[in-house]
Every structure is written in structure tokens, then in C-alpha cells.
Design an enzyme around this catalytic site. Structure first.
Site, PDB file in Angstrom:
ATOM      1  N   ASP A 142       2.887   1.510  -1.110  1.00  0.00           N
ATOM      2  CA  ASP A 142       3.679   0.321  -0.785  1.00  0.00           C
ATOM      3  C   ASP A 142       4.302   0.473   0.602  1.00  0.00           C
ATOM      4  OD1 ASP A 142       3.171  -1.049  -3.085  1.00  0.00           O
ATOM      5  OD2 ASP A 142       5.188  -0.875  -3.921  1.00  0.00           O
ATOM      6  N   LEU A 223      16.749  -7.961  -3.958  1.00  0.00           N
ATOM      7  CA  LEU A 223      17.777  -8.419  -4.889  1.00  0.00           C
ATOM      8  C   LEU A 223      17.146  -8.757  -6.239  1.00  0.00           C
ATOM      9  CD1 LEU A 223      20.895  -9.006  -4.659  1.00  0.00           C
ATOM     10  CD2 LEU A 223      20.258 -11.419  -4.513  1.00  0.00           C
ATOM     11  N   ASP A 289      -3.605  -7.760  -3.434  1.00  0.00           N
ATOM     12  CA  ASP A 289      -3.269  -6.994  -4.634  1.00  0.00           C
ATOM     13  C   ASP A 289      -2.469  -7.805  -5.648  1.00  0.00           C
ATOM     14  OD1 ASP A 289      -3.418  -4.464  -6.000  1.00  0.00           O
ATOM     15  OD2 ASP A 289      -1.305  -4.136  -5.556  1.00  0.00           O
TER      16      ASP A 289
END
Length: 409
Positions: A142, A223, A289
Site C-alpha cells: 500500500d 477518518l 485493485d
């Protein structure tokens, strides 16, 4: 003039009158909608730059309460958000009171709780900005900076379907370890003079930890959406098999979209158009992805497709994975509002807007120049794809009006 001729003439005039009225109303409606799209674009451009300012002078609410009240079925945050800078400032500065392993998934992350009880997802830096991820379009770890860039692109496109993301530096020794759960703490290690951790996930390995620069680790914080909005996971109809030599149906069946249109929730409501918007978004950021996606629970197809987990993006600026656009070129439909916004972003405007939007982030510069240049090039490919559709089927079929009145009461 005979009565029969008068009746025929009156009937013809009536038909002409009705046709003219409908035509004029349609054009007026379209023109008004286009003008509103243009005004919305200018409002977005005027509010691109976000100052991370802690002040909330006009309210006694916490930044977490404000952000929670923004969420509605079709938006994570509203178009006008004067408190956005304060919320993002809190995300990047509030004290971390608990740290745990990330929620289930394939990639390394940590779940942090900030002062005031707000959950955020922390994704650590794994690559330098100019690192190019080779191989499959979904290869590699990532990218934390991709989450930041994707959030701002979501703002620029006017979707407002991505949770808030901001960069943050954390001291692993003084901010994380003292409040870490045993499960997370057990994955900490020292490599050279650097503090590292490898967490708990499907691909997490002790041999592949994320390492800080000394004790200071760069990352992104996302968040957490309010608990009153539980999520429902869906298999993406254009998902990949991730198996060598085995193609998904959409990869060989050019009429696949016709089958999708006959299945719920794509047979009615906004979901299929959300899929098209998401394909455009993912193509711009290079995200191949998105095998699943989330919406709000029990939505019966009416809520938005939430743009979560965008970190497998901005890996290789030279790779334009056209298959990401399959929903667009197979279905050949697109929202008028999306089409208008894409056209407003031509001629270098997209690159400039994203660079401006990210300029005040704590981890700026967020993207390298080759990635920013790639955005403008990919935008041209999207516009060309839509033109091919309109040439084949006509704009009345391809350009779909789908506007919803949004409430932030």
C-alpha cells in the site's frame, strides 16, 4: 376552409407547439444544469487549498462531531465545508490514546484512537516518492501518499465519496508504543537505528516490516466513518480473478454490461453510474485493485459506492491500465455532471488543481511530478473513450442525467 382541414391543421399546430415546448424546456433544463455544474466547479476551485487551522470559532462541537454530521447516504462530506481544515488539523495533531493492529485485510495498517475517541486508520510509508512499482497494476505494498492524493482527487471530481485523509508523522517510541495493545506491540522490532513494526494482516511478515526514520514514521490517517453508518461489502462486478490464466467474464465478454444491468442493484438506482464514476476515478489514480466495494448497509442500492482503500494507486506513472475503464467502455454511459467536470479539468487544470489541493498537507509534496503528469494524460484517454461511445450510440444515450438533492440537515 372545410372543417376536416381545419381540424387537421389545428392538430398539426398542436403537435408542433408541444414538440417546441418540450424541446425548449429540455434545452433550458440542460442549460441550467450545465450552468450549475460550472458554478460548482468554480466553487471547488476557489476552496482547493485547505489551511490546517485548529480554530472552530462558530461552534462548540468537537471536530469529530462535525465530521460525523456531514455523512449522508450520498456524500461523506458536503460541498461547502469551512470546518474541513480544523477536522484535518485534529486528525494530524490530536494525541493518540490507543494503538492496535489494523482491521482485517491484506495490507499493513494500524488502528489508532485519537483524543476524543475518534478512530483513524494509519498506513505507514513504504516507498520513496519517486519509487516505481513494477509488475502487475495491483503489485506492491500500500502507498500511504496515494490515500492522501485520492482523497483530494475525490474533492476535485466533485464525488465527495472518499473518507477524509491527511498525512501525519508519528513517533513510534513515544506516541505509539506506550499506548499499543500487546498484539501490536509484539510486532515491533529494531532494524539498525530504526524502529519498525509489521502488524497483523494477510500479507504481513516479520521479514517485511515498515520502518521509521529513527523513531519518526511518515504515514496517512483516514477518518473512520461513524458507527451509525455500518458498511456493507459487495463483490465488484468488474473484479479480477487474481489467478494466472483465468479471466473474469468481463475480460472476454464485450456484452457483459448487459448482464450486469439485469442484476440488482445495477438494474435500477444510481449504483451502476457510481461504478462508472469509480472506474474513472480508479483509472486516473492507477488503481486496478478494487475487487470489492462498500456501501452503507440496508441501502437497497440507493447509497453511494464509498471510495475506501485507495492505497494501491500511483504505483507506476508510465502504466495506464486501460482495463480499469471496462465499466465505462462496455456500458457506454456516464453522468452528465461527471462528463462536465472532466471537461473542465482538461488542458492541465487537473494536475494544477491536485497539486494545489495537496500543497498544505503535512507530508507534502505528496506525489512526484511524473504521477501528476500521468493524470492529465489519463484524463485525455477517458474523454476519448466517452467520445467513441457518443459517436457509436449518440450523446442522448451515453450522457445520463442523474442528479440527487442532498440533505445535510
Amino acid at each position: 376552409m372545410k372543417l376536416k382541414q381545419r381540424v387537421v391543421l389545428l392538430a398539426i399546430l398542436l403537435v408542433i407547439f408541444i414538440f417546441t415546448k418540450v424541446f425548449l424546456i429540455d434545452n433550458l433544463d440542460t442549460s441550467a444544469a450545465n450552468r450549475e455544474d460550472q458554478r460548482a466547479f468554480h466553487r471547488m476551485m476557489a476552496s482547493l487549498r485547505i489551511e490546517l487551522d485548529p480554530r472552530l470559532d462558530h461552534t462548540l462541537q468537537s471536530p469529530w462531531e462535525i465530521a460525523a454530521q456531514w455523512v449522508v447516504p450520498r456524500e461523506v462530506y458536503p460541498e461547502e465545508t469551512p470546518e474541513l481544515g480544523a477536522v484535518m488539523h485534529a486528525m494530524t495533531t490530536k494525541k493518540i490514546i490507543k494503538a492496535d493492529v489494523g482491521y482485517k485485510g491484506t495490507q499493513l495498517k494500524a488502528l489508532l484512537i485519537l483524543e476524543g475517541g475518534q478512530k483513524v486508520v494509519f498506513k505507514p510509508k513504504r516507498y520513496a516518492r519517486d519509487y516505481v512499482v513494477e509488475g502487475e497494476p495491483y503489485a506492491g505494498y500500500d502507498r500511504h501518499n496515494a490515500e492522501v492524493a485520492a482523497f483530494h482527487l475525490d474533492r476535485i471530481l466533485g464525488f465527495r465519496r472518499a473518507p477524509l485523509v491527511v498525512g501525519r508523522f508519528v513517533n513510534l517510541r513515544t506516541e505509539i508504543k506506550p499506548v499499543a495493545t500487546e498484539q501490536l506491540l509484539g510486532t515491533f522490532m529494531t532494524v539498525g537505528n530504526n524502529t519498525c513494526f509489521y502488524g497483523k494482516c494477510y500479507y504481513c511478515r516479520e521479514t517485511e516490516p515498515a520502518c521509521a526514520d529513527g523513531d519518526i514514521m511518515e504515514g496517512s490517517v483516514t477518518l473512520w466513518l461513524p458507527d451509525v453508518w455500518p458498511l456493507q461489502k459487495h463483490r465488484h462486478p468488474w473484479g479480477r480473478t487474481y489467478r494466472e490464466g483465468k479471466l473474469a467474464r468481463w475480460e472476454y465478454d464485450e456484452s457483459y454490461c448487459d448482464a450486469v444491468k439485469k442484476t440488482s442493484p445495477y438494474d435500477s438506482g444510481p449504483r451502476l453510474l457510481d461504478i462508472i464514476d469509480t472506474a474513472i476515478f480508479d483509472y486516473l489514480i492507477g488503481n486496478a485493485d478494487r475487487h470489492h466495494y462498500e456501501s452503507f448497509q440496508d441501502d437497497e442500492g440507493a447509497s453511494m459506492l464509498i471510495l475506501l482503500d485507495n492505497a494501491k494507486s500511483f504505483g507506476n506513472p508510465a502504466l495506464d491500465e486501460r482495463s480499469i475503464l471496462a465499466p465505462l467502455y462496455q456500458c457506454c454511459i456516464i453522468r452528465v455532471s461527471t462528463w462536465n467536470r472532466l471537461n473542465y479539468l482538461k488542458n492541465g487544470v487537473l494536475k494544477s488543481a491536485l497539486k494545489t489541493a495537496m500543497s498544505h498537507d503535512p507530508i507534502s509534496p505528496v506525489l512526484s511530478d511524473p504521477h501528476l503528469d500521468a493524470l492529465d494524460q489519463r484524463l485525455l484517454s477517458i474523454l476519448a473513450t466517452v467520445k467513441q461511445c457518443t459517436d457509436q450510440f449518440g450523446p442522448d444515450v451515453v450522457l445520463v442525467e442523474d442528479r440527487m438533492t442532498l440533505s445535510h440537515l
